[in-house]
Design an enzyme around this catalytic site. Structure first.
Site, short mmCIF file in Angstrom:
data_model
loop_
_atom_site.label_atom_id
_atom_site.label_comp_id
_atom_site.label_asym_id
_atom_site.label_seq_id
_atom_site.Cartn_x
_atom_site.Cartn_y
_atom_site.Cartn_z
N ARG A 41 117.14 42.17 96.88
CA ARG A 41 116.44 43.06 95.95
C ARG A 41 117.51 43.89 95.26
NH1 ARG A 41 113.46 43.34 100.85
NH2 ARG A 41 111.32 42.61 100.58
N LYS A 66 111.85 47.71 102.58
CA LYS A 66 110.41 47.45 102.75
C LYS A 66 110.09 47.02 104.18
CE LYS A 66 108.74 46.23 98.23
NZ LYS A 66 108.06 45.18 97.48
N HIS A 135 114.84 40.74 90.09
CA HIS A 135 113.97 40.20 91.15
C HIS A 135 113.77 38.69 90.98
CE1 HIS A 135 111.76 41.39 94.68
NE2 HIS A 135 110.83 40.52 94.37
N ARG A 138 115.99 36.89 93.35
CA ARG A 138 115.46 36.84 94.72
C ARG A 138 114.45 35.69 94.83
NH1 ARG A 138 114.65 39.51 99.51
NH2 ARG A 138 112.51 39.71 100.27
N HIS A 161 111.29 38.93 105.20
CA HIS A 161 109.86 39.21 105.08
C HIS A 161 109.25 39.47 106.45
CE1 HIS A 161 109.55 36.64 101.16
NE2 HIS A 161 109.94 37.87 100.90
N TYR A 170 106.79 30.35 98.07
CA TYR A 170 107.90 29.47 97.75
C TYR A 170 107.64 28.04 98.19
CZ TYR A 170 110.05 34.03 97.29
OH TYR A 170 110.31 35.32 96.93
#
Length: 183
Positions: A41, A66, A135, A138, A161, A170
């Site tokens: 990010r 995050k 982004h 990413r 994640h 993805y």
């Protein structure tokens, strides 16, 4: 038609090639490569510190944001070369004694706004047909990993994640996963 959220590997290469030689050339190539290779990010990219890089063991410590998992990633050969070239030029920047890996020409940590401007400009220079933003790099990493057949759980860990639902985007659109199906 939905706006595309990622770049192809060829488009990434065009962007890297579009970066002009000059005082910021190796810094910018290194930033773009690292952003793509590690799926960073923009805040993670600008937050990299010199201490996060270990060229002896070829490892990068990535502190995910995050509430993501912080991980160690291998530094790739091409990336190592770009890092070495950037680190050789870095002492010429103002405030080169600061801990940040990527510095602004005016001193200190590079800003989010500058990263957005640079990546947008390099996308335009490369003739990319969509408006490029950080982004996208990413997402490009996630799609590139899925295209190579990397397991969804491994992509999840690599990108940091917590929720697998953020990763399946993805793999769900990866046409390669259907290649083995014959009717």
């Amino acid at each position: 038609m939905k706006k595309r959220k990622y770049l192809s590997h060829i488009e990434i290469e065009k962007m890297i090639s579009a970066i002009p030689d000059g005082p910021n050339g190796w810094r910018d190539r290194c930033m773009l490569l690292m952003c793509f290779i590690h799926g960073l990010r923009v805040s993670e990219l600008r937050g990299l510190r010199l201490e996060d890089i270990d060229l002896t063991t070829n490892r990068l410590h990535v502190s995910r944001l995050k509430n993501g998992f912080s991980v160690q990633h291998p530094i790739q050969i091409r990336e190592r070369s770009a890092l070495n070239k950037w680190l050789a030029q870095r002492p010429r920047y103002l405030e080169s004694d600061s801990p940040w890996l990527f510095l602004s020409r005016h001193g200190g940590q590079i800003s989010r706004q500058q990263l957005y401007r640079l990546i947008k400009a390099y996308g335009e220079l490369a003739g990319i047909s969509v408006r490029v933003h950080p982004h996208m790099l990413r997402h490009s990493c996630g799609y590139a990993l899925a295209d190579r057949g990397v397991d969804t759980r491994l992509i999840q860990d690599y990108l940091g994640h917590r929720n697998i639902q953020n990763t399946v985007i993805y793999t769900a659109s990866n046409v390669e996963r259907f290649r083995a199906i014959y009717l």
